[in-house]
Design a protein around this motif. Structure first.
Motif, PDB file in Angstrom:
ATOM      1  N   THR A 194     -27.470  15.642 -19.266  1.00 20.28           N
ATOM      2  CA  THR A 194     -27.287  16.654 -18.216  1.00 20.28           C
ATOM      3  C   THR A 194     -28.304  17.780 -18.325  1.00 20.28           C
ATOM      4  O   THR A 194     -28.463  18.565 -17.375  1.00 20.28           O
ATOM      5  CB  THR A 194     -25.867  17.237 -18.272  1.00 20.28           C
ATOM      6  N   TRP A 219     -33.223  15.309 -13.407  1.00 16.94           N
ATOM      7  CA  TRP A 219     -32.611  14.198 -12.670  1.00 16.94           C
ATOM      8  C   TRP A 219     -33.370  13.879 -11.388  1.00 16.94           C
ATOM      9  O   TRP A 219     -33.399  12.726 -10.971  1.00 16.94           O
ATOM     10  CB  TRP A 219     -31.151  14.533 -12.346  1.00 16.94           C
ATOM     11  N   GLY A 245     -29.793  17.841 -14.565  1.00 22.39           N
ATOM     12  CA  GLY A 245     -28.464  17.285 -14.316  1.00 22.39           C
ATOM     13  C   GLY A 245     -27.423  18.357 -14.097  1.00 22.39           C
ATOM     14  O   GLY A 245     -26.534  18.213 -13.244  1.00 22.39           O
ATOM     15  N   SER A 246     -27.523  19.466 -14.843  1.00 22.01           N
ATOM     16  CA  SER A 246     -26.554  20.546 -14.670  1.00 22.01           C
ATOM     17  C   SER A 246     -26.711  21.238 -13.325  1.00 22.01           C
ATOM     18  O   SER A 246     -25.760  21.853 -12.830  1.00 22.01           O
ATOM     19  CB  SER A 246     -26.724  21.564 -15.804  1.00 22.01           C
ATOM     20  N   ALA A 265     -21.975  10.697 -12.505  1.00 18.46           N
ATOM     21  CA  ALA A 265     -23.387  10.410 -12.786  1.00 18.46           C
ATOM     22  C   ALA A 265     -23.990   9.509 -11.715  1.00 18.46           C
ATOM     23  O   ALA A 265     -25.123   9.737 -11.261  1.00 18.46           O
ATOM     24  CB  ALA A 265     -23.516   9.773 -14.163  1.00 18.46           C
ATOM     25  N   ALA A 320     -26.514   9.370 -18.612  1.00 21.12           N
ATOM     26  CA  ALA A 320     -25.231  10.077 -18.631  1.00 21.12           C
ATOM     27  C   ALA A 320     -24.082   9.122 -18.343  1.00 21.12           C
ATOM     28  O   ALA A 320     -23.005   9.221 -18.956  1.00 21.12           O
ATOM     29  CB  ALA A 320     -25.248  11.218 -17.609  1.00 21.12           C
TER      30      ALA A 320
END
Length: 212
Positions: free
Chosen positions: A43, A47, A65-66, A112, A149
């Motif tokens: 994360t 991404w 990712g976050s 994910a 993830a």
């Protein structure tokens, strides 16, 4: 002779659940801890990426990712806490915590895969960069980290399924503490007959403290 051969067979059958419990416990701990670590690491990586047009030029944008979704990281922490809590509860409580562990892994996988094709985070960054709320990102592309993830979520899911299947064979934290609290009490030290208070007690009882 038949009786002699039956005894080792019964012992091996009794030891089989214990061996299964130890193996499943080791695998569940490894999968749960590794899955949470992999998910949290993934994360924090990039991404998606793309470009936004600013004053006639292309401005590169990236989203971690976050930025895309906070669900995998949150569920990884929940799963890790549930993995520890499995040993603090028994019976129905252990089943409930194991279910939470499994659901955390399943939720990570779903979030994910959803985030693997999501471009809304980059669109928001494009709007902030250009000052145009209708701005979007061009040349949008995604990395493989969302699937990493998801792999971490699969490991947590596996740990939860193992806890549901073999959790009844695992030790409990509270039981260990109870055994540790049952310590033998210290015995009282024998009284010294030469001490003054002991001599007076002997005189009160009509005994001769100087006698052999």
């Amino acid at each position: 002779m038949e009786y002699v051969t039956a005894v080792p067979h019964s012992r091996s059958e009794a030891a089989a659940p214990s061996r299964s419990g130890r193996r499943s416990l080791a695998v569940a701990l490894l999968c749960g801890a590794l899955g949470a670590a992999v998910t949290l690491l993934a994360t924090r990586q990039r991404w998606s990426e793309g470009t936004a047009t600013v004053a006639g030029g292309a401005f590169p944008l990236t989203a971690r990712g976050s930025d895309v979704t906070g669900v995998p990281a949150a569920l990884a922490i929940v799963g890790l806490a549930a993995l520890v809590a499995v040993f603090a509860v028994r019976r129905a409580g252990r089943v409930a915590v194991a279910a939470v562990l499994a659901l955390s892994g399943a939720g990570i996988v779903a979030a994910a895969f959803t985030g693997a094709s999501d471009g809304s985070a980059l669109d928001e960054k494009a709007a902030q960069t250009t000052g145009d709320t209708s701005a979007t990102v061009a040349a949008l592309s995604h990395t493989g980290w969302p699937y990493v993830a998801a792999a971490g979520g699969v490991l947590i899911l596996l740990a939860g399924l193992l806890a549901l299947r073999y959790g009844a064979l695992w030790p409990a934290m509270s039981g260990r503490y109870e055994r540790g609290s049952d310590r033998p009490r210290r015995q009282a030290r024998p009284a010294d007959p030469e001490r003054p208070e002991e001599i007076w007690k002997a005189l009160d009882r009509g005994e001769d403290p100087t006698g052999a």
